[in-house]
Write a protein that holds these residues in place. Structure first.
Motif, PDB file in Angstrom:
ATOM      1  N   GLN A  98      82.883  31.658  45.489  1.00 50.44           N
ATOM      2  CA  GLN A  98      83.377  32.650  46.429  1.00 50.44           C
ATOM      3  C   GLN A  98      84.518  33.438  45.779  1.00 50.44           C
ATOM      4  O   GLN A  98      85.370  32.876  45.105  1.00 50.44           O
ATOM      5  N   TYR A  99      84.509  34.765  46.017  1.00 52.06           N
ATOM      6  CA  TYR A  99      85.534  35.658  45.477  1.00 52.06           C
ATOM      7  C   TYR A  99      86.292  36.305  46.628  1.00 52.06           C
ATOM      8  O   TYR A  99      85.695  36.662  47.649  1.00 52.06           O
ATOM      9  N   THR A 100      87.595  36.440  46.456  1.00 50.35           N
ATOM     10  CA  THR A 100      88.455  37.003  47.498  1.00 50.35           C
ATOM     11  C   THR A 100      89.208  38.201  46.949  1.00 50.35           C
ATOM     12  O   THR A 100      89.812  38.120  45.870  1.00 50.35           O
TER      13      THR A 100
ATOM     14  N   ASP B 212      84.010  37.007  57.403  1.00 49.95           N
ATOM     15  CA  ASP B 212      84.538  36.920  56.034  1.00 49.95           C
ATOM     16  C   ASP B 212      85.819  37.710  55.800  1.00 49.95           C
ATOM     17  O   ASP B 212      86.312  37.738  54.665  1.00 49.95           O
TER      18      ASP B 212
ATOM     19  N   THR C  94      86.201  37.784  51.671  1.00 50.35           N
ATOM     20  CA  THR C  94      85.598  36.789  50.789  1.00 50.35           C
ATOM     21  C   THR C  94      84.092  36.984  50.758  1.00 50.35           C
ATOM     22  O   THR C  94      83.455  37.176  51.806  1.00 50.35           O
TER      23      THR C  94
ATOM     24  N   ALA D  74      83.309  41.877  47.956  1.00 50.23           N
ATOM     25  CA  ALA D  74      84.578  41.427  48.535  1.00 50.23           C
ATOM     26  C   ALA D  74      85.598  42.553  48.527  1.00 50.23           C
ATOM     27  O   ALA D  74      86.293  42.785  49.527  1.00 50.23           O
TER      28      ALA D  74
ATOM     29  N   SER E 212      87.757  32.377  43.912  1.00 56.24           N
ATOM     30  CA  SER E 212      88.838  31.744  44.670  1.00 56.24           C
ATOM     31  C   SER E 212      88.456  30.364  45.181  1.00 56.24           C
ATOM     32  O   SER E 212      89.328  29.610  45.624  1.00 56.24           O
ATOM     33  N   SER E 213      87.184  30.026  45.130  1.00 59.82           N
ATOM     34  CA  SER E 213      86.739  28.709  45.580  1.00 59.82           C
ATOM     35  C   SER E 213      87.003  27.662  44.505  1.00 59.82           C
ATOM     36  O   SER E 213      87.160  27.977  43.313  1.00 59.82           O
TER      37      SER E 213
END
Length: 218
Positions: free
Chosen positions: A47-49, A101, A118, A125, A164-165
């Motif tokens: 996951q990308y934020t 999200d 996210t 994102a 970010s995960s």
């Protein structure tokens, strides 16, 4: 008279199974938790934020101290249906996905609003965060005559370079720690084994009586 002694043949006595050591529960929990956590980290997509920052600027005839309160208010309405419906066309995703999200956060010391999104795709994102931030800015501009403050984009969201995960290794360590904790709890609550009572010995069977003649004959 001849005395016959009958002997019973007894097989070899089997030793009772040895109990596992107490720490085996903890070790099993650590191993199982590490495997499950590592597998979850491998199978779950990264996951990308991305985050876009907005700042509230007071107008000419407004109280500068009130800008902080307006920032808190804009942070609350950033994920409301009206703002998300205005942002979904620019973000290219449904409003339901934006609702799930996208998050908004405010600072207690500065009149700023952080809009974070996210997604498994870094570009998406950033697009979602910028779309919601832009929609929130337009809503704030429409109410500028009443609020006498402006919501200005301080820093746009950029495409994140790293997820970010948590990685698979971190998930494995967390799972191992949780498994070890569960194993220790199971060790504490398990029933204690009582020492086995000693098996009673079989009573001795007396042999046939032997009569001895005083003259030395039986």
């Amino acid at each position: 008279m001849t005395e016959n002694h009958t002997r019973r043949h007894r097989g070899p006595r089997l030793a009772p199974p040895r109990a596992l050591p107490p720490w085996s529960l903890v070790a099993a929990g650590v191993l199982a938790g590490g495997l499950l956590g590592g597998g979850y980290g491998v199978l779950r997509p990264a996951q990308y934020t991305a985050t876009s920052y907005l700042v509230v600027v007071p107008g000419e005839r407004s109280d500068p101290a009130g800008a902080l309160g307006f920032a808190q208010a804009y942070g609350r309405i950033a994920t409301q249906p009206a703002v998300l419906a205005d942002a979904q066309a620019l973000a290219g995703v449904p409003a339901a996905e934006l609702r799930a999200d996208v998050r908004a956060a405010t600072s207690p010391d500065a009149p700023m609003v952080a809009v974070s999104a996210t997604s498994p795709r870094p570009a998406e994102a950033a697009a979602m965060a910028n779309a919601v931030a832009g929609a929130l800015t337009r809503h704030a501009e429409a109410a500028r005559a009443e609020t006498r403050v402006s919501l200005v984009r301080f820093s746009p969201a950029v495409r994140p370079a790293e997820p970010s995960s948590a990685s698979a290794g971190v998930c494995g360590l967390v799972g191992a720690g949780g498994g070890g904790l569960l194993g220790a709890l199971a060790l504490l609550v398990r029933p204690r084994r009582r020492p086995e009572a000693e098996a009673p010995r079989p009573a001795a069977v007396p042999g046939p009586a032997v009569t001895v003649d005083p003259r030395g004959r039986r």
